[in-house]
Design a protein around this motif. Structure first.
Motif, PDB file in Angstrom:
ATOM      1  N   GLU A 182      -3.734   3.116  -0.983  1.00  0.00           N
ATOM      2  CA  GLU A 182      -4.333   2.595  -1.623  1.00  0.00           C
ATOM      3  C   GLU A 182      -3.175   1.814  -2.189  1.00  0.00           C
ATOM      4  O   GLU A 182      -2.253   2.085  -1.619  1.00  0.00           O
ATOM      5  CB  GLU A 182      -5.128   3.332  -2.921  1.00  0.00           C
ATOM      6  N   LEU A 219       0.935   7.238   0.720  1.00  0.00           N
ATOM      7  CA  LEU A 219       0.168   9.346   0.820  1.00  0.00           C
ATOM      8  C   LEU A 219      -1.165   8.294  -0.026  1.00  0.00           C
ATOM      9  O   LEU A 219      -2.006   9.684   1.297  1.00  0.00           O
ATOM     10  CB  LEU A 219       1.527   9.265  -0.593  1.00  0.00           C
ATOM     11  N   SER A 220      -1.165   7.616  -0.790  1.00  0.00           N
ATOM     12  CA  SER A 220      -3.045   7.420  -0.580  1.00  0.00           C
ATOM     13  C   SER A 220      -3.303   6.395  -0.147  1.00  0.00           C
ATOM     14  O   SER A 220      -4.723   6.572   0.329  1.00  0.00           O
ATOM     15  CB  SER A 220      -2.946   7.189  -2.590  1.00  0.00           C
ATOM     16  N   GLU A 225       2.199  14.077  -7.717  1.00  0.00           N
ATOM     17  CA  GLU A 225       0.368  15.282  -7.490  1.00  0.00           C
ATOM     18  C   GLU A 225       0.269  15.785  -6.031  1.00  0.00           C
ATOM     19  O   GLU A 225      -0.015  16.807  -6.101  1.00  0.00           O
ATOM     20  CB  GLU A 225      -0.932  14.644  -7.683  1.00  0.00           C
ATOM     21  N   SER A 226       1.022  15.431  -5.354  1.00  0.00           N
ATOM     22  CA  SER A 226       1.498  15.728  -3.861  1.00  0.00           C
ATOM     23  C   SER A 226       1.651  17.081  -3.598  1.00  0.00           C
ATOM     24  O   SER A 226       1.731  17.588  -3.525  1.00  0.00           O
ATOM     25  CB  SER A 226       1.665  14.609  -2.716  1.00  0.00           C
ATOM     26  N   ARG A 257       0.492  -1.395   0.270  1.00  0.00           N
ATOM     27  CA  ARG A 257       0.011   0.289   0.074  1.00  0.00           C
ATOM     28  C   ARG A 257       0.497   1.072   0.006  1.00  0.00           C
ATOM     29  O   ARG A 257       2.055   1.177   0.121  1.00  0.00           O
ATOM     30  CB  ARG A 257      -1.121   0.204   1.071  1.00  0.00           C
ATOM     31  N   CYS A 258       0.632   1.818  -0.836  1.00  0.00           N
ATOM     32  CA  CYS A 258       1.485   3.672  -1.163  1.00  0.00           C
ATOM     33  C   CYS A 258       1.098   4.177   0.295  1.00  0.00           C
ATOM     34  O   CYS A 258       0.025   5.193   1.252  1.00  0.00           O
ATOM     35  CB  CYS A 258       0.558   4.214  -1.801  1.00  0.00           C
ATOM     36  N   ALA A 292       0.962   9.584  -7.315  1.00  0.00           N
ATOM     37  CA  ALA A 292       0.651   9.603  -6.091  1.00  0.00           C
ATOM     38  C   ALA A 292       1.707  10.742  -5.589  1.00  0.00           C
ATOM     39  O   ALA A 292       1.175  12.060  -4.681  1.00  0.00           O
ATOM     40  CB  ALA A 292       0.179   8.994  -4.692  1.00  0.00           C
ATOM     41  N   TYR A 293       2.521  10.528  -5.168  1.00  0.00           N
ATOM     42  CA  TYR A 293       3.992  11.058  -5.635  1.00  0.00           C
ATOM     43  C   TYR A 293       4.074  12.803  -6.116  1.00  0.00           C
ATOM     44  O   TYR A 293       4.264  13.506  -5.625  1.00  0.00           O
ATOM     45  CB  TYR A 293       4.808  11.127  -5.051  1.00  0.00           C
TER      46      TYR A 293
END
Length: 855
Positions: A694, A691-692, A718-719, A688-689, A715-716
């Motif tokens: 998920e 950051l997200s 976009e964050s 699982r990530c 996710a990395y």
């Protein structure tokens, strides 16, 4: 008649219903009135034609019924109203713009001037706050701007008792004149007052500016029988210009006398001259010739001095009764005295005139800030001299302190007045004249700067700004090897105190500061400079700016500290960026207790296609530690950056995992020596990530990261893109290592594990041979006990069956290294049942996810 009354009643009822809707409509609050509109956003101004501007704005509230527009010349203090009925600018009044119109064209604008606009919105409750001013916009090429020149001498007329009338003309100027000021001086006393624009009275200060539409004024409160002169100065967006030459003197007669019987005449006499300030370092001296005088000598001196000097260097022949004294200093009071040549002898010395000064009188105090000095280099003699420009002060200047240092150093050295050597301590000041000093002990190849401060009897004033740097011979290069581009970079005067192995040249740092606004290569660095002085002015030619804008490219100003090993954006304490005479943006000092968020600024809107003149003004404790650059950038999305991320092949990624877990396999867990184990990296891999939260889609890690855990690439990115604080971007969410896009690696070994495992699996155990085993959720303790009892019973049955058949082969399924599944055979000996039970228990513990290792 009844029908007509009925129709009136219906009409009144309809109007009452409309009033109720307007008073209690959806835009009003339930228990109060509708609020005023919010402050509109900054409007946008564009050139529409050779004499018109297009202004566009947004309406902040659907209940807005009208807007008003005000326009001014950039830098001016006076706005003009936009009249929607005529489409022109008016000084007062003007009709509003009805909603929903949010774009107008303003006619009558001058070519070559920069304009700004503000907007306010109105609803039924009133007007909103005024929007911030728009960015300046000009029609065509900007004209050179300057303060107005001095007008022609005004005309002063005596009207009646206590009243005078003055009229004047306006000079041509760019920007145009927008106000005037009238100054009236009593000839006899030299007292100077201003004319109040509202009531015409003589006042020392107040509302004393006349609009450009007024070129005459009535003066009230003038004393009868006293001579007056008037002078005028004009103001535009650049400020006030010089005063005009004074008008001819006039006076109202005393009551009860005719104009030919003026008895109270306080002008010049043969006994006392009169001095009238003209401006530009000049005064007019007037007198009356006594009978028989052939010529006159005029002597002047500063008030308080003992020595006189001859005005003009010679006598003034009769019948002249006035002369002009030049070369006088502003703010200093002067007095005059006369001598006449009568019958071949100089005699009849007059009394001393009343003091007079040009401009406002300077009060006693320490000297003001001097202008920056100049360093003069004599390459043939291998010497340097510092030259300064003195000024007039009260009391007079009696010394000068000169300090000197190499550019980039934090401490100053002082020039000794007798040896001319540099000393770390401040000593006696140098004599104010001559206006220069030699400096000895200079190192060739090093750039130096100097500043000066003046001293009088009351003390020493503040130091000037630093001079332009100068060097004996060619500057010595201070090279440092960049560990990113592997080229030598000249640090010039900048200090770098960190390790040479971590040096990252400012050029590379500018390129990699913001990956979402990538520098266009190979010529994206338009201007680079290591700061020396707080004021920088340079020209930047941008012939292709319009085509860059069409391609969604922009120009940013970026700054870094040279003595740093990261590419974080950082501004000095204060900064102002001006382009073509108009301010584009400013950086202010943060308020106490607040932290300022420093980000690069897009300056494209303030630039124009062609040649631009840029001025940058900064304030900081150590300005020489900064480097700046104007960069041409192309905006990138997270998807575009992700498509360029480097992939790590499966075999290389697997070898990395095995290398990380090497110490883990060499230190097995022992319950008896558990306290002595210093564990390394766990062989548990989370899917699982962080950051997200998920399941990871594209597993990514840093090239230098020393952990198994991967995070989602999308996710990395976009964050980081949504993070406003740029200095907090690009940090690994697992180990906090700096990870820029070029440092990211897509891990194909973890990607294969993700593809082969079910979606509900969150963790796997990496085995010693590179295979892995899925970890289900740990069951409850009661379930574990039941499973152990069942396993023990199964082991007993297996032992009994083995006793009959002689050997048993136990089969279980694992996922092998090759990517698929295969049957592995595991043989259990029957001679040692305790060992069999122990191995079965260990396998059971692995299957339920209880085989934990210390991290």
């Amino acid at each position: 008649g009844i029908c007509r009354i009925g129709s009136y009643a219906l009409h009144l009822a309809y109007l009452f219903e409309l009033w109720q809707r307007a008073s209690h409509g959806p835009g009003r609050q339930e228990h109060g009135q509708m609020p005023k509109p919010g402050q509109p956003d900054r409007p946008e101004v564009f050139a529409a034609s050779s004499s018109s501007l297009r202004i566009v704005w947004s309406i902040p509230d659907p209940e807005v019924v009208a807007s008003t527009i005000k326009v001014r010349i950039s830098g001016s203090q006076r706005f003009q109203n936009y009249d929607h009925a005529t489409g022109k600018l008016v000084s007062k009044g003007g009709s509003t713009v009805p909603a929903p119109t949010c774009e107008v064209t303003v006619e009558g604008c001058e070519e070559g001037l920069a304009y700004e606009a503000i907007v306010a919105a109105m609803n039924s409750e009133g007007w909103s706050d005024v929007s911030p001013p728009s960015l300046p916009a000009a029609i065509g090429e900007l004209k050179p701007r300057a303060k107005p020149s001095a007008p022609a001498p005004p005309k002063l007329v005596a009207v009646s008792s206590g009243k005078l009338k003055v009229s004047w003309s306006l000079p041509k100027a760019c920007p145009p004149v927008e106000a005037s000021q009238v100054q009236v001086t009593e000839v006899s006393t030299g007292l100077t007052l201003l004319v109040d624009a509202a009531n015409g009275k003589l006042v020392p200060s107040g509302r004393t500016t006349f609009a450009s539409s007024r070129c005459e004024a009535n003066i009230n409160g003038a004393a009868d029988g006293v001579e007056y002169v008037a002078a005028v100065c004009c103001r535009n967006a650049e400020g006030f210009g010089e005063y005009s030459i004074a008008s001819d003197s006039v006076a109202n007669p005393l009551a009860g006398t005719s104009g030919m019987e003026l008895v109270l005449h306080q002008g010049p006499t043969s006994e006392t001259p009169v001095m009238e300030p003209i401006g530009d370092g000049k005064m007019r001296v007037r007198w009356l010739l006594p009978e028989g005088a052939k010529s006159t000598t005029v002597k002047l001196r500063r008030v308080g001095d003992h020595n006189w000097y001859l005005c003009g260097g010679t006598a003034v022949a009769a019948p002249a009764e006035e002369t002009i004294a030049s070369g006088l200093e502003e703010g200093i009071e002067y007095e005059a005295m006369l001598s006449f040549l009568i019958n071949g002898r100089w005699c009849c010395e007059s009394g001393i005139s009343r003091p007079a000064c040009i401009g406002n009188k300077k009060l006693p105090g320490i000297p003001e800030v001097p202008k920056e000095p100049r360093i003069i280099v004599d390459q043939s003699q291998r010497e340097m001299r510092v030259r300064w420009q003195s000024f007039t002060a009260v009391p007079a200047l009696n010394g000068c302190t000169v300090r000197f240092r190499a550019v980039g150093e934090r401490t100053w050295h002082y020039v000794h007045p007798s040896t001319w050597q540099l000393s770390p301590k401040e000593g006696e000041p140098l004599p104010i004249n001559p206006n220069e000093a030699q400096v000895l002990g200079i190192t060739p190849g090093v750039r130096y700067e100097a500043c000066v401060a003046f001293r009088n009897k009351l003390g020493q004033g503040p130091f000037s700004q630093s001079s332009e740097p100068a060097c004996l011979g060619r500057p010595i290069a201070r090279l440092a090897r960049c560990q990113y581009c592997f080229t030598d970079f000249d640090l010039q005067h900048a200090q770098y105190s960190r390790s040479a192995e971590t040096f990252w040249c400012p050029l590379c740092r500018f390129r990699h500061m913001d990956p979402f606004n990538s520098v266009v290569e190979p010529y994206g660095l338009l201007f680079c400079h290591i700061v020396i002085r707080p004021n920088i002015t340079f020209s930047l030619d941008l012939p292709d700016l319009k085509s860059w804008r069409k391609e969604d490219q922009a120009i940013f100003l970026r700054m870094v500290k040279v003595d740093s090993d990261n590419c974080a954006q950082i501004w000095p304490r204060k900064l102002t960026f001006e382009a073509n005479g108009a301010e584009v943006f400013g950086i202010k000092e943060p308020e106490e207790g607040h932290v300022r968020r420093d980000v690069p600024v897009n300056v494209s809107a303030g630039l124009r296609a062609g040649l631009n003149t840029i001025t940058i003004t900064m304030e900081d404790d150590y300005i020489a530690g900064y480097a700046m650059s104007l960069v041409r950038t192309q905006s990138l999305t997270a998807q575009q950056i992700a498509s360029n991320t480097t992939q790590c092949q499966e075999e290389d990624a697997k070898a990395r995992v095995m290398s990380l877990l090497k110490d883990t396999w060499s230190n097995p867990v022992d319950e008896e020596e558990e306290e002595e184990i210093t564990c390394v990296i766990s062989n548990k891999l989370k899917l699982r990530c962080p950051l997200s939260f998920e399941r990871v889609v594209i597993p990514t890690r840093g090239e230098q990261c020393m952990h198994l855990q991967c995070f989602g690439l999308q996710a990395y990115l976009e964050s980081n893109m949504k993070m406003r604080a740029m200095n907090n971007r690009w940090t690994c969410p697992v180990c906090s290592t700096i990870l820029r896009p070029q440092d990211l690696r897509i891990d194909n070994y973890v990607l294969r594990i993700l593809d082969e495992t079910p979606d509900h699996i969150d963790e796997v155990l990496i085995m010693q041979d590179g295979s892995y085993r899925c970890i289900e959720e740990a069951p409850a303790p009661e379930q574990v006990a039941r499973e152990r009892e069942a396993a023990a019973a199964a082991a007993a049955e297996a032992a009994a069956a083995a006793a009959e058949e002689g050997e048993v082969t136990e089969m279980y399924q694992t996922i092998a290294d090759g990517g698929g599944t295969e049957q592995e055979k595991k043989t259990t000996g029957l001679g040692d049942p305790e060992a069999s039970d122990e191995e079965a228990a260990r396998a059971e513990a692995e299957d339920v996810g209880c085989n934990e290792r210390r991290e």
